[in-house]
Design an enzyme around this catalytic site. Structure first.
Site, mmCIF file in Angstrom:
data_model
loop_
_atom_site.group_PDB
_atom_site.id
_atom_site.type_symbol
_atom_site.label_atom_id
_atom_site.label_comp_id
_atom_site.label_asym_id
_atom_site.label_seq_id
_atom_site.Cartn_x
_atom_site.Cartn_y
_atom_site.Cartn_z
ATOM 1 N N GLY A 76 35.306 -4.135 35.768
ATOM 2 C CA GLY A 76 34.085 -4.922 35.886
ATOM 3 C C GLY A 76 33.406 -4.620 37.200
ATOM 4 N N SER A 77 32.625 -5.585 37.675
ATOM 5 C CA SER A 77 31.830 -5.326 38.877
ATOM 6 C C SER A 77 32.696 -5.419 40.128
ATOM 7 C CB SER A 77 30.692 -6.338 38.952
ATOM 8 O OG SER A 77 31.237 -7.631 39.065
ATOM 9 N N THR A 78 32.223 -4.795 41.184
ATOM 10 C CA THR A 78 32.970 -4.823 42.447
ATOM 11 C C THR A 78 33.078 -6.256 42.972
ATOM 12 O OG1 THR A 78 32.464 -2.543 42.977
ATOM 13 C CG2 THR A 78 32.916 -3.977 44.848
ATOM 14 N N LYS A 109 41.067 -10.819 27.991
ATOM 15 C CA LYS A 109 39.923 -11.725 28.208
ATOM 16 C C LYS A 109 38.691 -10.828 28.222
ATOM 17 C CE LYS A 109 37.074 -13.502 30.490
ATOM 18 N NZ LYS A 109 35.636 -13.298 30.118
ATOM 19 N N CYS A 113 30.013 2.703 34.251
ATOM 20 C CA CYS A 113 30.404 2.650 35.658
ATOM 21 C C CYS A 113 30.220 4.008 36.312
ATOM 22 C CB CYS A 113 31.846 2.201 35.748
ATOM 23 S SG CYS A 113 32.913 3.164 34.689
ATOM 24 N N GLU A 136 24.469 -0.877 42.736
ATOM 25 C CA GLU A 136 24.643 -0.512 41.328
ATOM 26 C C GLU A 136 23.688 -1.327 40.457
ATOM 27 O OE1 GLU A 136 28.208 -1.747 39.161
ATOM 28 O OE2 GLU A 136 28.367 0.310 38.453
ATOM 29 N N GLU A 178 39.154 -1.399 38.141
ATOM 30 C CA GLU A 178 38.185 -0.316 37.887
ATOM 31 C C GLU A 178 36.816 -0.939 38.055
ATOM 32 O OE1 GLU A 178 39.117 2.650 37.482
ATOM 33 O OE2 GLU A 178 41.163 2.500 36.758
ATOM 34 N N GLY A 188 35.741 -7.987 41.079
ATOM 35 C CA GLY A 188 37.029 -7.379 41.447
ATOM 36 C C GLY A 188 37.538 -7.916 42.772
HETATM 37 P P1 NAD Z 1 31.719 -8.630 35.526
HETATM 38 O O1 NAD Z 1 32.486 -8.310 36.753
HETATM 39 O O2 NAD Z 1 30.623 -9.612 35.615
HETATM 40 O O3 NAD Z 1 32.698 -9.182 34.390
HETATM 41 C C1 NAD Z 1 33.818 -8.461 33.947
HETATM 42 C C2 NAD Z 1 34.812 -9.419 33.345
HETATM 43 O O4 NAD Z 1 35.312 -10.283 34.363
HETATM 44 C C3 NAD Z 1 34.244 -10.332 32.266
HETATM 45 O O5 NAD Z 1 35.212 -10.495 31.247
HETATM 46 C C4 NAD Z 1 34.034 -11.638 33.016
HETATM 47 O O6 NAD Z 1 34.041 -12.776 32.187
HETATM 48 C C5 NAD Z 1 35.233 -11.634 33.936
HETATM 49 N N1 NAD Z 1 35.105 -12.478 35.138
HETATM 50 C C6 NAD Z 1 33.984 -12.824 35.800
HETATM 51 N N2 NAD Z 1 34.297 -13.613 36.867
HETATM 52 C C7 NAD Z 1 35.646 -13.753 36.865
HETATM 53 C C8 NAD Z 1 36.579 -14.424 37.718
HETATM 54 N N3 NAD Z 1 36.180 -15.096 38.801
HETATM 55 N N4 NAD Z 1 37.888 -14.340 37.419
HETATM 56 C C9 NAD Z 1 38.320 -13.637 36.357
HETATM 57 N N5 NAD Z 1 37.492 -12.985 35.507
HETATM 58 C C10 NAD Z 1 36.164 -13.034 35.766
HETATM 59 O O7 NAD Z 1 31.221 -7.220 34.980
HETATM 60 P P2 NAD Z 1 30.257 -6.937 33.739
HETATM 61 O O8 NAD Z 1 28.870 -7.328 34.162
HETATM 62 O O9 NAD Z 1 30.830 -7.502 32.501
HETATM 63 O O10 NAD Z 1 30.378 -5.346 33.632
HETATM 64 C C11 NAD Z 1 29.621 -4.471 34.383
HETATM 65 C C12 NAD Z 1 30.402 -3.959 35.590
HETATM 66 O O11 NAD Z 1 31.597 -3.328 35.173
HETATM 67 C C13 NAD Z 1 29.663 -2.912 36.363
HETATM 68 O O12 NAD Z 1 29.715 -3.199 37.748
HETATM 69 C C14 NAD Z 1 30.397 -1.626 36.083
HETATM 70 O O13 NAD Z 1 30.301 -0.649 37.057
HETATM 71 C C15 NAD Z 1 31.774 -2.109 35.870
HETATM 72 N N6 NAD Z 1 32.526 -1.144 35.056
HETATM 73 C C16 NAD Z 1 33.487 -0.380 35.656
HETATM 74 C C17 NAD Z 1 34.196 0.569 34.919
HETATM 75 C C18 NAD Z 1 35.250 1.423 35.567
HETATM 76 O O14 NAD Z 1 36.097 1.948 34.866
HETATM 77 N N7 NAD Z 1 35.255 1.578 36.869
HETATM 78 C C19 NAD Z 1 33.949 0.701 33.569
HETATM 79 C C20 NAD Z 1 32.973 -0.097 32.982
HETATM 80 C C21 NAD Z 1 32.286 -1.031 33.746
#
Ligand code: NAD
Length: 505
Positions: A240-242, A187, A296, A397, A262, A245
């Site tokens: 994705g974001s904390t 996804k 990240c 962040e 992550e 997560g």
């Molecule tokens: P996000 O958390 O908004 O979205 C990430 C993914 O999660 C997307 O596909 C989104 O559609 C999905 N999502 C959103 N809400 C959801 C839910 N309730 N249930 C299931 N899936 C859901 O993050 P973003 O804005 O796309 O990316 C940026 C973030 O990612 C930053 O916080 C960054 O630090 C983090 N990041 C972490 C790493 C790592 O390896 N630690 C790497 C890259 C990015």
């Protein structure tokens, strides 16, 4: 299954489908999302906003591939051969998949091509590991018993990914998941969905049986949350974001899914006065302005020893102002766009927040004007000096090209400031003193520490976060464990089982 994919391209906008069972199909409810190029502001594609019904279909496809399809008959050697073929297909199409990602997120073409060329190495690595012994035989306290363990695939893995490195972060999950024999539903972020569909097509062309790698596109809710709550999904591998997560972990807890996370970071990049300044400044610039700060692991908190603070500020500002912000497709550009409008607005809002909290703006601080791209989401490399670690700009962040320079007096203070954060993803140390380098590395609460370098990752070494930067590790040999269950098998090699109530009989 629903009707076949529209597959149409109208006025330069191509409509894509969900990728389920090795083909693109239209969403049941017919709802689509626009995909916008952040450099031009133009819509160039549409993808399904997958509903719960679409997700059910993807899970059914992945489950039946796992339980009864051809994939079940694949030996480890067959999975390894597939991973190598898939890597070759990616190498052959590196320019195309790099191009798609640039259209999606505005990162530099040269960085995206570089990532695409690296992906086959990840698959080669996991192809090798797929064929390594994984179990153990265990000496027991009882006689005439053999005990051994085997590691088995979890089942259906949902890989939920962000927009900053759309395919590389998917590869981090696909490599070990497929090597271990799982089936996968990706996804991708709603900002960067097209590259994932093309990626799955390449996997099918490389010979992957139907249902082993599916893609559902759409918003976090309904599409992502439908996967997280689905009883037919065994694991969520999330980047994705904390905040997301945390939501995923609590939702996945209801069905006790395996979860690896992550998440975000606010990584300290620490410069001691005995550092090689040229090298350190290069590392600071790459750490926060690479990928427009949308990584990240961005070194967003730059901690500088007071004796050289003014000198570092001056040189760092000079370098930030010299960065060529421009068309991401132009190989001469050094920084592209921010990936989407909400993120662009978030980045600009943090500039106001930092100013009102008392940080001193010394470079950038506004959107960047780029000739020929009036609607482009470009931000000037931005530097704040005299930041204190309690300011929001030091604690939250941003995920954009904003550096915060923080002054420290000695090693203890540097370590204290570095660790005073909810995050613990990564950290950098710049020093010419080898004892100090290792001493400080051991005191930092972070999953990765770079000494006299920054922002390096590899398939061969684990990556992940301490504290609220995540759960579990990706990459490295142990990543396979995150995609397997361990089974303990007991075998009686003696005289059979005695009557439990009359053992002498
Ligand atoms: P996000 O958390 O908004 O979205 C990430 C993914 O999660 C997307 O596909 C989104 O559609 C999905 N999502 C959103 N809400 C959801 C839910 N309730 N249930 C299931 N899936 C859901 O993050 P973003 O804005 O796309 O990316 C940026 C973030 O990612 C930053 O916080 C960054 O630090 C983090 N990041 C972490 C790493 C790592 O390896 N630690 C790497 C890259 C990015």
């Amino acid at each position: 299954m629903s009707q076949s994919l529209p597959g149409t391209s109208v006025a330069g906008v191509t409509r894509y489908g969900l990728f389920i069972g090795n083909q693109q199909i239209a969403p049941v409810d017919g709802e689509y999302l626009d995909v916008v190029n952040p450099a031009t502001g133009k819509v160039w594609a549409q993808v399904p906003n997958a509903s719960v019904k679409d997700v059910d279909m993807a899970v059914e496809s992945a489950r039946s591939a796992f339980e009864e399809g051809d994939w079940l008959g694949y030996r480890a050697a067959d999975r390894a051969k597939f991973l190598i073929r898939f890597g070759e297909a990616i190498a052959d199409n590196a320019e195309e998949i790099a191009q798609l990602q640039v259209n999606e997120n505005g990162k530099l073409i040269r960085e995206m091509v570089g990532q695409a060329k690296l992906m086959p190495e990840y698959f080669n690595y996991y192809a090798g590991l797929a064929q390594m012994p994984t179990g153990s035989t265990n000496p027991l306290h009882v006689k005439q018993m053999l005990n051994y363990t085997v590691r088995e695939p979890l089942g259906v893995v949902a890989a939920i990914t962000p927009w900053n490195s759309p395919l590389l972060l998917l590869v981090w999950k696909l490599g070990p998941a497929l090597a271990a024999g799982n089936t996968v539903i990706a996804k991708p972020s709603e900002v960067t969905p097209v590259s994932a569909i093309r990626f799955a097509e390449l996997a099918a062309e490389a010979g992957l049986p139907p249902g082993v790698f599916n893609v559902v596109t759409g918003l976090g809710s309904p599409s992502g949350s439908a996967l997280t709550g689905h009883p037919g999904v065994d694991k969520i591998a999330f980047t994705g974001s904390t905040a997301t997560g945390q939501a995923i972990a609590s939702q996945a807890g209801k069905t006790l899914k395996r979860v690896s996370l992550e998440l975000g970071g606010k990584s300290p990049n620490i410069v001691f006065s005995d550092a090689d300044l040229t090298s350190a400044i290069n590392g600071l610039v790459a750490g926060i302005f690479g990928a427009s700060g949308q990584t990240c692991m961005a070194g967003s908190r730059i901690l500088v020893q007071d004796t050289m603070y003014d000198q570092v500020v001056e040189e760092f500002v000079r370098r930030a102002e010299a960065i060529k912000v421009g068309d991401p497709q132009n190989p001469a550009s050094e920084m592209g766009t921010v990936a989407c409008r909400p993120q662009f607005e978030k980045v600009l809002s943090y500039i106001d927040i930092a100013k009102s909290d008392g940080a001193r703006l010394v470079a950038g601080g506004t959107r960047a004007e780029v000739d020929g791209f009036p609607d482009g989401l470009f931000v000037r490399p931005t530097v704040f000096a005299d930041v204190t670690n309690d300011m929001r700009i030091a604690q939250e962040e941003v995920f954009g090209p904003i550096a915060s320079l923080i002054r420290f007096h000695d090693e203890d203070e540097a370590v204290r400031i570095a660790n005073e954060t909810q995050f613990g993803l990564a950290a950098g140390i710049w020093t010419g003193n080898v004892q100090r380098a290792h001493r400080v590395a051991s005191r930092l609460r972070a999953g990765t520490v770079w000494i006299n370098n920054y922002r390096k990752t590899s398939y061969a070494t684990p990556f992940g976060g301490y504290k609220q930067s995540g759960l579990g590790r990706e990459n490295g040999a142990d990543a396979l464990r995150e995609y397997t269950e361990e089974k303990s098998v007991w075998v009686d090699t003696g005289q059979g089982v005695k009557d439990p109530f009359n053992p002498r009989a």
